[in-house]
Enzyme design. Structure first.
Site, mmCIF file in Angstrom:
data_model
loop_
_atom_site.group_PDB
_atom_site.id
_atom_site.type_symbol
_atom_site.label_atom_id
_atom_site.label_comp_id
_atom_site.label_asym_id
_atom_site.label_seq_id
_atom_site.Cartn_x
_atom_site.Cartn_y
_atom_site.Cartn_z
ATOM 1 C CE LYS A 13 -2.381 -9.917 -10.017
ATOM 2 N NZ LYS A 13 -1.750 -9.268 -11.196
ATOM 3 N NE ARG A 126 -2.189 0.283 1.124
ATOM 4 C CZ ARG A 126 -2.200 -0.656 0.183
ATOM 5 N NH1 ARG A 126 -1.559 -1.788 0.354
ATOM 6 N NH2 ARG A 126 -2.885 -0.467 -0.931
ATOM 7 N NE ARG A 159 -0.091 4.747 -1.901
ATOM 8 C CZ ARG A 159 0.286 3.529 -1.519
ATOM 9 N NH1 ARG A 159 -0.599 2.544 -1.468
ATOM 10 N NH2 ARG A 159 1.514 3.282 -1.197
ATOM 11 N NE ARG A 170 -7.622 -1.578 -8.051
ATOM 12 C CZ ARG A 170 -6.503 -1.804 -7.351
ATOM 13 N NH1 ARG A 170 -6.333 -1.245 -6.169
ATOM 14 N NH2 ARG A 170 -5.570 -2.584 -7.835
#
Ligand code: ZN
Length: 215
Positions: A13, A126, A159, A170
């Site tokens: 987004k 990641r 992270r 989420r």
């Protein structure tokens, strides 16, 4: 052009928003950024929002609606892209009520649609260098030595927000909130579902294909 941009976490987004804003000369109104600004400047609204966040609660819809409508009222005539707002049907209805009064309703709702398994793989793979902030990926962007930054030899970390558990929660929260929101908009606006799988450039082409005729 007044646009609402919807998309699950990891749908790209932020990237598409930047493309849209640059191409059509629109103002980017990110509720997250605006809320952070109010908090850091210590405005009345920022302090009100902070008090909810300190107690672990979500900032109520009314507070978010007031904050965003204030921002929209100061946007230039060219238009804007709303990012992160509205997030609930109540927020969307509050926004419509304010805009309809001025005859300035939303022109298009762009809904970025992604394969959630791909999002989970991309985010959970990641790895970040805590020293230089370089970003790697365990499958698609590996460092030369396993789990070690190419630039400074520091051990990479994940992270806390990038773990599978956090990402799945989420996505689930997003879907629960957004499904009714998409239904709400489909009942009264033009909603464009866009396939957001593939490269950012590919997705950009699809988004522009929808927005060019409206510009
Ligand atoms: Zn590094």
């Amino acid at each position: 052009m007044r646009i609402v941009l919807l998309g699950a976490p990891g749908a790209g987004k932020g990237t598409q928003c930047k493309y849209i804003v640059d191409k059509y000369g629109l103002l980017h109104l990110s509720s997250g950024d605006i809320l952070r600004r109010h908090r850091s400047e210590g405005t009345q609204l920022g302090e009100k929002a902070q008090s909810f966040m300190d107690s672990g609660a979500l900032v109520p819809d009314d507070v978010i609606i007031d904050m965003m409508i204030d921002e929209i009222s100061r946007a230039p005539k060219g238009g804007y892209v709303l990012d992160g707002f509205p997030r609930t049907v109540k927020q969307a209805a509050g926004l419509d009520e304010a805009l309809d009064g001025k005859g300035q309703g939303i022109d298009a709702v762009v809904n970025l649609d992604v394969d959630e398994e791909a999002v989970v793989r991309r985010i959970t793979g990641r790895r970040i260098c805590p020293k230089c902030a370089a970003v790697y990926h365990v499958e698609t962007l590996k460092p030369k030595v396993d789990n070690i930054c190419d630039k400074d030899g520091v051990e990479l970390v994940q992270r806390p927000d990038d773990t599978a558990e956090v990402v799945k929660t989420r996505l689930q929260n997003y879907n629960e909130q957004t499904a009714p929101l998409v239904d709400y908009y489909k009942s009264r606006n033009s909603v464009y579902d866009i396939d957001a799988n593939g490269s950012a450039e590919e997705v950009k082409g699809r988004v522009f294909g929808i927005l060019d005729p409206l510009a």
